[in-house]
Write a protein that holds these residues in place. Structure first.
Motif, short mmCIF file in Angstrom:
data_model
loop_
_atom_site.label_atom_id
_atom_site.label_comp_id
_atom_site.label_asym_id
_atom_site.label_seq_id
_atom_site.Cartn_x
_atom_site.Cartn_y
_atom_site.Cartn_z
N MET A 1 0.85 -1.19 0.00
CA MET A 1 0.00 0.00 0.00
C MET A 1 0.89 1.24 0.00
O MET A 1 1.87 1.33 0.72
N ASN A 2 0.54 2.18 -0.82
CA ASN A 2 1.24 3.46 -0.89
C ASN A 2 1.00 4.21 0.42
O ASN A 2 -0.10 4.23 0.94
N ARG A 3 2.01 4.86 0.96
CA ARG A 3 1.85 5.52 2.25
C ARG A 3 0.86 6.68 2.21
O ARG A 3 0.27 7.03 3.22
N ASP A 4 0.65 7.29 1.04
CA ASP A 4 -0.34 8.38 0.99
C ASP A 4 -1.76 7.85 0.86
O ASP A 4 -2.70 8.63 0.84
N ASP A 5 -1.94 6.54 0.79
CA ASP A 5 -3.27 5.92 0.80
C ASP A 5 -3.73 5.57 2.21
O ASP A 5 -4.86 5.15 2.40
N CYS A 9 -3.38 9.07 7.76
CA CYS A 9 -2.65 10.29 7.38
C CYS A 9 -3.56 11.38 6.84
O CYS A 9 -3.11 12.49 6.61
N TRP A 10 -4.81 11.09 6.64
CA TRP A 10 -5.76 12.05 6.07
C TRP A 10 -6.69 12.55 7.16
O TRP A 10 -7.44 11.78 7.74
N LYS A 11 -6.64 13.83 7.45
CA LYS A 11 -7.51 14.45 8.45
C LYS A 11 -8.77 14.97 7.76
O LYS A 11 -8.67 15.69 6.76
N LEU A 12 -9.91 14.61 8.27
CA LEU A 12 -11.21 14.97 7.70
C LEU A 12 -11.33 14.51 6.24
O LEU A 12 -12.13 15.04 5.48
N GLY A 13 -10.51 13.55 5.85
CA GLY A 13 -10.56 13.01 4.50
C GLY A 13 -10.00 13.94 3.43
O GLY A 13 -9.97 13.59 2.27
N GLN A 14 -9.54 15.13 3.80
CA GLN A 14 -9.08 16.13 2.84
C GLN A 14 -7.65 16.61 3.06
O GLN A 14 -7.00 17.02 2.11
N PHE A 15 -7.18 16.59 4.29
CA PHE A 15 -5.90 17.19 4.63
C PHE A 15 -4.89 16.10 4.97
O PHE A 15 -5.09 15.33 5.92
N TYR A 16 -3.80 16.05 4.19
CA TYR A 16 -2.77 15.04 4.39
C TYR A 16 -1.79 15.53 5.44
O TYR A 16 -1.28 16.65 5.37
N PHE A 17 -1.51 14.69 6.44
CA PHE A 17 -0.62 15.05 7.53
C PHE A 17 0.19 13.82 7.91
O PHE A 17 -0.32 12.90 8.56
N ARG A 22 8.46 12.98 3.62
CA ARG A 22 9.21 14.21 3.41
C ARG A 22 8.71 15.02 2.22
O ARG A 22 9.17 16.13 2.00
N ARG A 23 7.77 14.48 1.46
CA ARG A 23 7.24 15.19 0.30
C ARG A 23 6.38 16.38 0.75
O ARG A 23 5.66 16.29 1.73
N ILE A 24 6.47 17.46 0.01
CA ILE A 24 5.63 18.62 0.29
C ILE A 24 4.28 18.44 -0.41
O ILE A 24 3.24 18.72 0.17
N LEU A 25 4.31 17.98 -1.64
CA LEU A 25 3.10 17.75 -2.43
C LEU A 25 2.87 16.26 -2.58
O LEU A 25 3.80 15.52 -2.92
N ASN A 37 1.28 18.36 2.10
CA ASN A 37 1.49 17.55 3.29
C ASN A 37 1.64 18.55 4.44
O ASN A 37 2.70 19.15 4.63
N PHE A 38 0.60 18.74 5.22
CA PHE A 38 0.59 19.77 6.25
C PHE A 38 1.50 19.45 7.44
O PHE A 38 1.66 20.27 8.33
N ALA A 39 2.13 18.29 7.44
CA ALA A 39 3.12 17.99 8.48
C ALA A 39 4.48 18.59 8.11
O ALA A 39 5.36 18.65 8.96
N HIS A 40 4.64 19.02 6.88
CA HIS A 40 5.89 19.62 6.42
C HIS A 40 5.82 21.13 6.62
O HIS A 40 4.88 21.77 6.15
N PRO A 41 6.81 21.73 7.29
CA PRO A 41 6.75 23.18 7.57
C PRO A 41 6.65 24.05 6.32
O PRO A 41 5.99 25.09 6.34
N VAL A 42 7.28 23.65 5.24
CA VAL A 42 7.23 24.44 4.01
C VAL A 42 5.80 24.51 3.47
O VAL A 42 5.41 25.52 2.88
#
Length: 62
Positions: A1-5, A9-17, A22-25, A37-42
């Motif tokens: 399984m892909n980690r972005d699946d 990691c998805w808050k409210l089904g819309q926000f990736y955290f 380490r990816r920003i997008l 990826n809202f866990a990334h400061p950039v």
């Protein structure tokens, strides 16, 4: 399984955290395109910059 699946990691089904990603997008969960990826400061800088610029522009308009 892909980690972005991973639903955890998805808050409210819309926000990736995901601090371990380490990816920003990342690919959107639904539909086309990418999201931040809202866990990334950039990501927060990219999110806030247009808002700050808009507020400054509106304040200086008149």
């Amino acid at each position: 399984m892909n980690r972005d699946d991973d639903d955890r990691c998805w808050k409210l089904g819309q926000f990736y955290f995901n601090k371990d990603d380490r990816r920003i997008l990342v690919p959107k969960k639904f539909g086309f395109g990418r999201t931040l990826n809202f866990a990334h400061p950039v990501s927060w800088l990219l999110f806030a910059a247009p808002i700050v610029i808009g507020v400054i522009a509106a304040a200086n308009k008149g």
